[in-house]
Design an enzyme around this catalytic site. Structure first.
Site, PDB file in Angstrom:
ATOM      1  CB  CYS A 148      -2.693   5.371   3.407  1.00 53.28           C
ATOM      2  SG  CYS A 148      -3.740   4.497   4.727  1.00 53.28           S
ATOM      3  CD  GLU A 201      -2.254   1.608   2.278  1.00 47.59           C
ATOM      4  OE1 GLU A 201      -1.761   2.743   2.269  1.00 47.59           O
ATOM      5  OE2 GLU A 201      -2.949   0.932   3.235  1.00 47.59           O
TER       6      GLU A 201
END
Lengths: 525, 525
Positions: B300, B263
């Site tokens: 994120c 990620e």
């Protein structure tokens, strides 16, 4: 027969770079001039496909299902012409190609049923919890959506079932993705006939132009351009390790890497256990002589490696296998190139240290490109130190590895790379004696058989056709069976959307009546 | 606190290459000497993990669930020491870390429930059709099996929820895979405390040694060795694009390539539509000022890009956002390195052509490593020609892109790379006017929000935390929610096996009472 490159609903006019199909049983050219596409064709096909993707994705599931069924109907309606052209282009016998046509239309209808039923999108709903502390939980709903244009490489060994309207195309169209097929140059005429059926079906259901295109190439340029094109989202391929890994590398080196689902072959080990060999050596020999030579051994699940422990039963089995092979005639291979490779590679194998022949089939000298069936044997100790012997020989060749004891048999297994299938031949007493060896078999393969041959891949929900690398590029997906649709989608979550803006699959009241996971419970309500 | 590398159930003795954690709010070293592992440690951990994998896979689901619950209990039982150490190592406030601890134990318990219920293995049964013509159809059954040792890279920004016992570890252990954690060097003490809780839980349930190990490294050598080790089967990572793509490349270049679930960040675009801005500019400004600065912007899903069309509402929103930011204080970043990068990169952005500041937060000079919140603005025409502006700035920074008209707003969207999330802020009238723009939003992201901020990722069945490259390395999988377990498994088909030799999940009579697809029908029978 229309022989031009088909881009959306338009056949392109003939240009230079023509080629013809070859009848492998004679080596002669067949009628029909085909033309290698150019980079402008690649661009046109992908521009149309990208536009079509944005529309086709939202076409209702009944229309998608009807489209797939119309393709199947169109293929059936081509009639004898299709089977005859495929026979001429591949050297495969009529019954096999009639069967393969049935499998192809069966796959299209199976995906039509799957799409029409609709639960395959894995809808999940977690309703809002407005009173949750310290903060309210929003409504979140998830389902699979199609990813976009798919490039399908036609496979040489299934001119119908893994080519223009084969399993890859059927599952990609079912998922909601446009398809561009890179035709296999060994069967362009078969491909052209099927492509026309898909075009007509798309037009009948008024689907956006670009939902389907095909491009010809008797080299590698167009395939490479298709994989590297920024609008391509997914690639499927069935063929050699060399071809598959080349495509994989191209796809990984793009600015936006994309998945390549490459099925790259396998030796499909078969473990023959002692009591089974002792009690039914004849039956097992007949069964495997037939499986090894089926379709001239040109199946990805061909049993290329037999593994057994030395025993009196094994000696009897070897004799019986040799006798059974001697009754089998050679058959025509798909292309002169494949036949040349088979002859060369099988000869190289037989020249390796410690390898000797158990039996051979009869060579038919009346036809060209014949593959003579061969089974050879080697000791486990020679096998373990010789990487060459672990390679696949594409064709009716199989190697029997003879181990001195169980630990050595396990070493042979541990030494193997990932496989599409692994098979156990065992009597009940073997199952008890070799329990741990048998239990471990799932670690090397995607499908494991007990007292069944690996050839004959059933098309159904429970099929896994895909094993650890290098058998396939991604063991988490299958290219056969309903699961194949999952290669062309990704999940998306919708958070806090009002009901009327959600896809029907996720709406309150379940208007499509599909299975959904609602607040952790499976439900059709 | 045990500070040695933990390999199976053994702490290794201290060796050279020691390092200490740093309190980012002071810049001072914290007590506790940690030691960088060596290649022999990597080998030992993976040899143990491989052996454990062959046993742990078959541990019954009740024991696996109890193991996960014991880990959660152990983490809770560490008490204040854990939160205090995490505060000192990360600069994150107490309430956030208490909340994160709850999320971490919640995740472990969620996976325990999932495993205990058991339907996640996607069991499929196609019963034999002995009378099928021309040949009988064999019995074929499929389910997901664990793939083997998983290497988890601890993330800097979630010292509990995406670190030693975070979502990756919980889902891998739930799937039946051993885990080796490469500790993030910014919070080794927090990691050591949690690792001890996992070790104790594994011992309590008599799980095979090697089901869990942790290795320390304040450089890159051990991470690289772990990814390249032939016994590693899967890697998970949360961090930068540079770090993620480096691991991905290593994994693809192995003899046997393996998946890396990386990620790698995202700018998480937010589309602010005109009527919503006009009618509720104040509320939206407050909401986004808070979302942009939450956790010093170190998420994120931080909204790093706002996109709107020029309007009087937008002018009012800009003023309100500036006012809201002015009331927010700076906060301590996770590490001096992250803070240095934030200062440098945000300054670079502000120096780009056409970029000006809308508002800033207050800088707290009493503490070290402070991130000052900043929102800047730029015209869409400047944005479209400047790739630099599309980069993520990790921290409390956001860029507002102002389009002249709808087509230009769409161009900005089309110009973006793959994203974890995309958000729409709209009134009902906007939803009608911008229908096609809104519908297209799913093509760029894994999760799409309507009138919700992207921060605050719910842990549940319907969560998709993973978007098109480069947001994550594989958009088909999620790292948050129950779906995360699917990263560690692959399907296997059993063909023609007798009932007693099949896994319980696939046996006749459904002894585990799980949901299965039997002859095309969902059933718990």
């Amino acid at each position: 027969m229309e022989t031009g490159n088909l881009i959306g609903y338009q056949y392109k006019e003939a240009r230079g770079n023509g080629f013809r199909a070859i009848d492998p049983s004679t080596g002669n050219q067949l009628p029909g001039d085909f033309y290698t596409a150019d980079s402008a064709d690649v661009d046109s096909a992908l521009n149309l496909a990208e536009k079509a993707a944005a529309i086709y994705r939202y076409v209702d599931k009944k229309t998608k299902a009807a489209f797939l069924r119309s393709i199947a109907e169109g293929i059936t309606n081509i009639g004898d012409e299709l089977v005859e052209r495929a026979m001429a282009e591949t050297g495969l016998p009529q019954a096999r190609l009639q069967g393969e046509r049935g499998r192809t239309t069966g796959q299209l209808n199976m995906f039509a049923d799957l799409v029409e039923e609709g639960s395959w999108v894995e809808a999940v709903i977690d309703n809002a919890l407005p009173d949750r502390q310290p903060a309210a939980r929003p409504d979140i709903r998830k389902m699979l959506i199609p990813v976009g244009p798919v490039v399908v490489f036609g496979a040489s060994n299934f001119p119908l079932a893994f080519s223009v309207a084969g399993g890859d195309t059927a599952s990609a169209l079912a998922a909601g993705c446009p398809v561009i097929v890179k035709v296999h140059p060994a069967h362009p005429g078969t491909s052209a006939l099927v492509a026309e059926a898909i075009k007509k079906a798309a037009q009948k259901h008024e689907l956006p132009e670009g939902v389907f295109s095909i491009l010809y190439d008797n080299g590698y340029t167009i395939g490479e351009a298709l994989v590297k094109h920024p609008k391509t989202k997914i690639v499927t391929f069935t063929g050699s390790f060399k071809g598959g890994t080349a495509l994989l590398k191209m796809a990984q080196q793009r600015d936006q890497p994309i998945p390549v689902f490459a099925e790259m072959g396998s030796v499909n080990p078969v473990i023959l256990l002692p009591d089974a060999l002792e009690s039914r050596y004849n039956q097992i020999a007949e069964q495997y002589a037939s499986s090894i030579t089926l379709g001239a051994g040109q199946f990805c699940t061909n049993p290329g490696l037999l593994i057994a422990m030395k025993s009196s039963g094994l000696e009897k089995f070897k004799k019986a296998l040799g006798d059974a092979l001697a009754k089998i005639n050679s058959s025509t291979m798909l292309t002169p190139g494949i036949c040349k490779n088979y002859s060369a590679l099988s000869a190289e194998m037989l020249a390796e240290q410690g390898v000797s022949i158990i039996g051979k089939g009869n060579l038919n000298n009346d036809k060209a490109n014949q593959a003579q069936p061969i089974v050879a044997t080697v000791s486990a100790s020679s096998f373990l130190v010789n990487p060459k012997l672990k390679e696949e020989v594409f064709g009716p060749y199989s190697l029997l590895v003879e181990a001195d004891f169980e630990v050595q048999l396990q070493q042979v297994l541990d030494d193997l790379q990932g496989q599409l299938t692994a098979s156990i031949v065992a009597d009940d007493t073997d199952l008890v004696k070799y329990k741990s060896l048998i239990q471990g078999i799932t670690s090397i393969a995607g499908r494991v058989m007990l007292n069944n041959v690996p050839t004959g891949v059933e098309v159904l929900q429970a099929m896994q056709h895909g094993g650890p690398f290098p058998a396939t590029s991604d063991s988490r997906f299958t290219s056969v069976g309903t699961g194949a649709i999952k290669r062309f989608v990704r999940p998306v979550s919708w958070q806090n959307w009002s009901n009327d803006l959600l896809p029907d699959e996720l709406k309150n009241g379940n208007p499509l009546k599909i299975w959904r996971l609602v607040d952790n419970k499976m439900s059709k309500e």
